[in-house]
Structure formats: C-alpha cells, structure tokens
Design a protein around this motif. Structure first.
Motif, PDB file in Angstrom:
ATOM      1  N   ARG A 324      47.005  87.330  -7.974  1.00 12.20           N
ATOM      2  CA  ARG A 324      46.629  86.568  -9.217  1.00 12.20           C
ATOM      3  C   ARG A 324      47.109  85.110  -9.402  1.00 12.20           C
ATOM      4  O   ARG A 324      47.225  84.681 -10.302  1.00 12.20           O
ATOM      5  N   LYS A 325      47.259  84.624  -8.109  1.00 10.14           N
ATOM      6  CA  LYS A 325      47.684  83.198  -8.038  1.00 10.14           C
ATOM      7  C   LYS A 325      47.018  82.238  -8.580  1.00 10.14           C
ATOM      8  O   LYS A 325      47.729  81.285  -9.152  1.00 10.14           O
ATOM      9  N   ASN A 326      45.791  82.380  -8.755  1.00  8.15           N
ATOM     10  CA  ASN A 326      44.798  81.380  -9.336  1.00  8.15           C
ATOM     11  C   ASN A 326      44.268  82.014 -10.677  1.00  8.15           C
ATOM     12  O   ASN A 326      43.315  81.287 -11.356  1.00  8.15           O
ATOM     13  N   VAL A 327      44.671  83.277 -11.222  1.00 11.54           N
ATOM     14  CA  VAL A 327      44.103  83.629 -12.387  1.00 11.54           C
ATOM     15  C   VAL A 327      44.284  82.921 -13.762  1.00 11.54           C
ATOM     16  O   VAL A 327      43.428  82.752 -14.444  1.00 11.54           O
ATOM     17  N   LEU A 328      45.437  82.586 -13.694  1.00 11.27           N
ATOM     18  CA  LEU A 328      45.986  81.848 -14.865  1.00 11.27           C
ATOM     19  C   LEU A 328      45.221  80.306 -15.266  1.00 11.27           C
ATOM     20  O   LEU A 328      44.727  79.997 -16.207  1.00 11.27           O
ATOM     21  N   ARG A 329      44.807  79.803 -14.037  1.00 15.64           N
ATOM     22  CA  ARG A 329      44.189  78.506 -13.925  1.00 15.64           C
ATOM     23  C   ARG A 329      42.906  78.866 -14.419  1.00 15.64           C
ATOM     24  O   ARG A 329      42.156  78.250 -15.542  1.00 15.64           O
ATOM     25  N   ALA A 330      41.956  79.999 -13.890  1.00 19.51           N
ATOM     26  CA  ALA A 330      40.897  80.426 -14.157  1.00 19.51           C
ATOM     27  C   ALA A 330      40.681  80.725 -15.952  1.00 19.51           C
ATOM     28  O   ALA A 330      39.851  80.542 -16.654  1.00 19.51           O
ATOM     29  N   GLN A 331      41.829  81.679 -16.332  1.00 19.03           N
ATOM     30  CA  GLN A 331      41.829  81.936 -17.572  1.00 19.03           C
ATOM     31  C   GLN A 331      41.952  80.640 -18.621  1.00 19.03           C
ATOM     32  O   GLN A 331      41.218  80.638 -19.771  1.00 19.03           O
ATOM     33  N   THR A 332      42.703  79.750 -18.301  1.00 18.38           N
ATOM     34  CA  THR A 332      42.897  78.504 -18.961  1.00 18.38           C
ATOM     35  C   THR A 332      41.393  77.720 -19.007  1.00 18.38           C
ATOM     36  O   THR A 332      41.089  77.214 -20.047  1.00 18.38           O
ATOM     37  N   GLY A 333      41.132  77.505 -18.063  1.00 22.60           N
ATOM     38  CA  GLY A 333      39.781  76.733 -17.610  1.00 22.60           C
ATOM     39  C   GLY A 333      38.769  77.314 -18.519  1.00 22.60           C
ATOM     40  O   GLY A 333      37.801  76.769 -19.107  1.00 22.60           O
ATOM     41  N   LEU A 334      38.519  78.843 -18.386  1.00 22.71           N
ATOM     42  CA  LEU A 334      37.451  79.331 -19.061  1.00 22.71           C
ATOM     43  C   LEU A 334      37.457  79.299 -20.669  1.00 22.71           C
ATOM     44  O   LEU A 334      36.712  79.100 -21.272  1.00 22.71           O
ATOM     45  N   ALA A 335      38.520  79.501 -21.047  1.00 21.39           N
ATOM     46  CA  ALA A 335      39.103  79.194 -22.393  1.00 21.39           C
ATOM     47  C   ALA A 335      38.421  77.838 -22.879  1.00 21.39           C
ATOM     48  O   ALA A 335      37.833  77.588 -24.037  1.00 21.39           O
ATOM     49  N   ILE A 336      38.827  76.857 -22.283  1.00 16.11           N
ATOM     50  CA  ILE A 336      38.263  75.448 -22.608  1.00 16.11           C
ATOM     51  C   ILE A 336      36.714  75.318 -22.431  1.00 16.11           C
ATOM     52  O   ILE A 336      36.012  74.767 -23.284  1.00 16.11           O
ATOM     53  N   LEU A 337      36.114  75.749 -21.432  1.00 18.57           N
ATOM     54  CA  LEU A 337      34.735  75.514 -21.213  1.00 18.57           C
ATOM     55  C   LEU A 337      33.856  76.361 -21.925  1.00 18.57           C
ATOM     56  O   LEU A 337      32.556  76.079 -22.575  1.00 18.57           O
ATOM     57  N   SER A 338      34.555  77.490 -22.517  1.00 18.40           N
ATOM     58  CA  SER A 338      33.745  78.388 -23.408  1.00 18.40           C
ATOM     59  C   SER A 338      33.298  77.673 -24.876  1.00 18.40           C
ATOM     60  O   SER A 338      32.540  78.297 -25.452  1.00 18.40           O
ATOM     61  N   ALA A 339      33.993  76.631 -25.021  1.00 19.75           N
ATOM     62  CA  ALA A 339      33.708  75.903 -26.286  1.00 19.75           C
ATOM     63  C   ALA A 339      32.489  75.141 -26.091  1.00 19.75           C
ATOM     64  O   ALA A 339      31.889  74.595 -27.236  1.00 19.75           O
ATOM     65  N   LEU A 340      31.812  75.022 -24.905  1.00 23.14           N
ATOM     66  CA  LEU A 340      30.603  74.402 -24.748  1.00 23.14           C
ATOM     67  C   LEU A 340      29.422  75.179 -24.514  1.00 23.14           C
ATOM     68  O   LEU A 340      29.452  76.088 -23.742  1.00 23.14           O
ATOM     69  N   ASP A 341      28.195  74.816 -25.175  1.00 23.61           N
ATOM     70  CA  ASP A 341      27.017  75.615 -24.948  1.00 23.61           C
ATOM     71  C   ASP A 341      26.449  74.769 -23.766  1.00 23.61           C
ATOM     72  O   ASP A 341      27.201  73.720 -23.442  1.00 23.61           O
ATOM     73  N   ALA A 342      25.220  75.142 -23.191  1.00 23.72           N
ATOM     74  CA  ALA A 342      24.498  74.686 -22.386  1.00 23.72           C
ATOM     75  C   ALA A 342      24.117  72.964 -22.588  1.00 23.72           C
ATOM     76  O   ALA A 342      24.512  72.255 -21.481  1.00 23.72           O
ATOM     77  N   ASP A 343      23.804  72.767 -23.557  1.00 20.81           N
ATOM     78  CA  ASP A 343      23.471  71.128 -23.796  1.00 20.81           C
ATOM     79  C   ASP A 343      24.816  70.476 -24.038  1.00 20.81           C
ATOM     80  O   ASP A 343      24.758  69.346 -23.157  1.00 20.81           O
ATOM     81  N   ALA A 344      25.813  70.968 -24.500  1.00 21.03           N
ATOM     82  CA  ALA A 344      27.264  70.032 -24.542  1.00 21.03           C
ATOM     83  C   ALA A 344      27.657  70.114 -23.239  1.00 21.03           C
ATOM     84  O   ALA A 344      28.417  68.937 -22.771  1.00 21.03           O
ATOM     85  N   GLY A 345      27.485  71.324 -22.480  1.00 18.39           N
ATOM     86  CA  GLY A 345      28.088  71.288 -21.003  1.00 18.39           C
ATOM     87  C   GLY A 345      27.235  70.243 -20.155  1.00 18.39           C
ATOM     88  O   GLY A 345      27.928  69.296 -19.465  1.00 18.39           O
ATOM     89  N   GLU A 346      25.938  69.946 -20.280  1.00 18.14           N
ATOM     90  CA  GLU A 346      25.317  69.066 -19.423  1.00 18.14           C
ATOM     91  C   GLU A 346      25.683  67.669 -19.922  1.00 18.14           C
ATOM     92  O   GLU A 346      25.860  66.847 -19.137  1.00 18.14           O
ATOM     93  N   ARG A 347      25.762  67.446 -21.391  1.00 16.01           N
ATOM     94  CA  ARG A 347      26.167  66.006 -21.574  1.00 16.01           C
ATOM     95  C   ARG A 347      27.308  65.692 -21.097  1.00 16.01           C
ATOM     96  O   ARG A 347      27.539  64.561 -20.601  1.00 16.01           O
ATOM     97  N   ALA A 348      28.489  66.690 -20.935  1.00 19.62           N
ATOM     98  CA  ALA A 348      29.498  66.427 -20.543  1.00 19.62           C
ATOM     99  C   ALA A 348      29.680  65.854 -19.052  1.00 19.62           C
ATOM    100  O   ALA A 348      30.366  64.911 -18.436  1.00 19.62           O
ATOM    101  N   VAL A 349      28.795  66.556 -18.217  1.00 18.77           N
ATOM    102  CA  VAL A 349      28.719  66.510 -16.896  1.00 18.77           C
ATOM    103  C   VAL A 349      27.993  64.948 -16.848  1.00 18.77           C
ATOM    104  O   VAL A 349      28.346  64.376 -15.872  1.00 18.77           O
TER     105      VAL A 349
END
Length: 357
Positions: A324-349
């Motif tokens: 699980r050495k990288n799991v906390l990073r993945a959980q944190t990152g997923l929680a942050i990115l979950s706020a973006l829908d496809a359009d918002a994600g594309e705009r951010a990229v």
C-alpha cells in the motif's frame, strides 16, 4: 446450425478478459523465495562475480540488492515462475535498447559470462543490472520545477520507447490498460465510504467516456509504473527503474500515471500536477484527444492502484505496508480529481499545456 462469427470488438474484449484473469492469477501468487545461498552462487556461476545479496520487497519477481567485492552496487532480478521468463526478456531487452539514449537514465544490464542479457539456471531465471543512485522522488519536495523536469523527461522516455522492439510486450500484466474493465470485481475489498464511491464513479466514467476512444490514441511500449518510488533524482537528472510492468499502452499512459501520483493539493490546478503536464507538453505536444482523456485516465489509474493494492494487501497481510505504499497518494489524488467532470478536466489540462508555451 452454423455459429455466428464474433466481431473483432467481442474477440478483443474476450482476449482482454483472459489476460485480466491470467494477470490477476500471477499477482495472487506468493513471491518466489530463493534459498539464502542461491543468489551468490548464481552471481558467480553466471557473471563471475563474488558478492552478498539482500532481499528487497517486491510483488511477483524477486529483487535483490547485490554488493560485489569491489563495492559496486547492483540489482539482481530472480524468479522460478515460468511466466517470469517473458517478463525478464522484456525488461532486459528494453533496458539494453535504452543504454545509448543520452537523454534518459535507466539501469544498465550486465551481460552474463556467455554474453547474454539474462540467464536460466534450472527453474530459476533472471538478470543483473546496475543500481541507480540518487534520491527517490517520494523523498523530495514536489516543487513545480521538479515536476516540470519529470514531465519533460517522461516525454523523452516515451519518445525513446517508441522505437524499442522487445519480446512479450502484450504478456498478461494487471496494470496494463486492457485489464481495467474487469477491476470492478475487486470493489468488495474496499471499505464502504467516499473512497469506494469515488473509485466506482471513476471506473464508470472510464468505461463510458474513455475506453471507447482509447483505440484512437497512439499506442506504444510504456514504462507503465513511473511512481515516486521508481523515479530518482540522480546527478540533477531524472532516472527510471523497474520496467517490470512495462507493456503496450496509450502513449500518454506514463504521463497519466506519474501525474496522478502528484495530485496532492486541492488548492492548485490539477492538484499540483499541472507543472508535470506542462513539462511533458513542451517536449511531446499533447493532441486534442489526449487532452480530453488525460484526467479520465489519471482517475482510472488511481482507482486501479487502490483496487489492486487493497486486494493484494488482503491476500498478503504481512506485506500490506509495502503493497500500500502508494495508496494514500492515489486516494488523495482521486478525491481531488473527482471534483472535475470531463469538460472541467479538459480545460485544466489545456491550461497546463498553455504554461508550456
């Protein structure tokens, strides 16, 4: 009555499911445990070297830190699993073809006494490589300058891998993108709550909006695990280790994986990963489709990491800390990115891409 010939799409999905089953079966096996006296014997028998061996944590194949009599630090990869032979052939071939690429730092494979890249000794096979020095990225502050450098070097690695020809690039690897549609089976291993809900949503989004279009992306051999534990800062440059999960994937897979590990601050664009995307785009410009799908790929890979590692930690509780050495990073990152829908994600990229201009 004559049977109906299945479509190409149906055959491909059946093949992917079979690969998922095979790959999952491999990661459900306990790692190979070599007898303590074996690695030094193999080292002398196949390389003419005398040295000591220390077993390191690993998933399927065994990794040993080797110190030879001269003080040189090496890494020995070993396994007695028949499936490991294809993996070692792939890894050693890729590393040998990258040896002369000046822009990318990777371990160098040492030849056996008879001039081969790997050895077989009864049921055991393996290869020997140099050990990368420096500091792993998980131990460094993730500054924008460092992340931009990582992104640029990932792009250079991808460009170098584009011309690599290696055996077994399509061998069963659970981290390969073709297995992801079946990872939903691992959802029962997650504790109920917001994380499980975010993983379900990310997989649903991937299956609905991303997977139908991944065939339109450029595919090639990728490292497929550029995590903060597999990237080092050495002599001011980014180096990569552990190509064991390398396989055929979309070209931007390595960017999606690496960037996903550095989504850590909800107050920054893409959680802080924008600088890495900008660095990548400056060297290897992202296409419109890549910009559209990147955040969905990041979320899917974060979900894959969470699911696979919760499942394996349940199988091997004594190794749970390493698994699980990288799991906390993945959980944190997923929680942050979950706020973006496809359009918002594309705009951010696209905003990150504009930083590279």
């Amino acid at each position: 009555m004559a049977g109906i010939t299945p479509s190409v799409e149906t055959r491909n999905r059946a093949k992917s499911e079979a690969e998922y089953r095979a790959a999952a079966a491999l990661l459900a096996l306990s790692p190979y445990e070599p007898a303590a006296e074996l690695p030094p014997k193999l080292l002398e028998r196949h390389y003419g070297l005398k040295g000591s061996a220390i077993l390191l944590a690993s998933e399927f194949e065994r990794t040993l830190a080797i110190e030879v009599a001269t003080g040189q630090q090496l890494i020995l990869k070993l396994s007695d699993r028949p499936e490991a032979r294809n993996s070692f052939r792939f890894q050693s071939t890729v590393l040998r073809q990258l040896e002369d690429v000046s822009d990318v730092q990777v371990p160098r494979v040492l030849e056996t006494i008879d001039g081969k890249g790997l050895f077989a000794d009864g049921a055991v096979c393996g290869y020997l490589q140099t050990r990368i020095g420096g500091t792993p990225l998980h131990a460094l502050e993730s500054t924008e300058q460092l992340l931009a450098q990582v992104g640029a070097t990932l792009a250079l690695l991808g460009q170098s891998l584009r011309g690599v020809e290696a055996p077994a690039p399509d061998r069963p690897v659970l981290w390969q993108i073709g297995t992801w549609p079946w990872l939903e089976e691992l959802l029962p291993y997650l504790p109920a709550g917001s994380m499980a809900d975010q993983v379900k949503a990310a997989l649903s989004d991937y299956l609905t909006h991303v997977e139908p279009r991944i065939g339109e992306l450029d595919w090639q051999i990728t490292h497929n695990d550029p995590s903060p534990h597999n990237m080092f800062l050495t002599n001011g440059e980014i180096a990569f280790i552990d190509f064991g999960d390398g396989s055929l994937n979309p070209r931007i897979q390595d960017l999606a994986i690496a960037a996903g590990h550095f989504v850590t601050d909800p107050g920054k664009p893409l959680g802080g990963a924008a600088a890495m995307i900008a660095g990548f785009h400056a060297v290897q410009p992202l296409t419109s489709l890549e910009a559209r799908l990147l955040v969905g790929l990041m979320r899917a890979r974060q979900s894959a990491l969470i699911l696979i590692n919760y499942w394996r930690a349940d199988l091997f509780p004594d190794e749970a800390s390493y698994i699980r050495k990288n799991v906390l990073r993945a959980q944190t990152g997923l929680a942050i990115l979950s706020a973006l829908d496809a359009d918002a994600g594309e705009r951010a990229v696209r905003s990150a891409m504009n930083q590279a201009a």
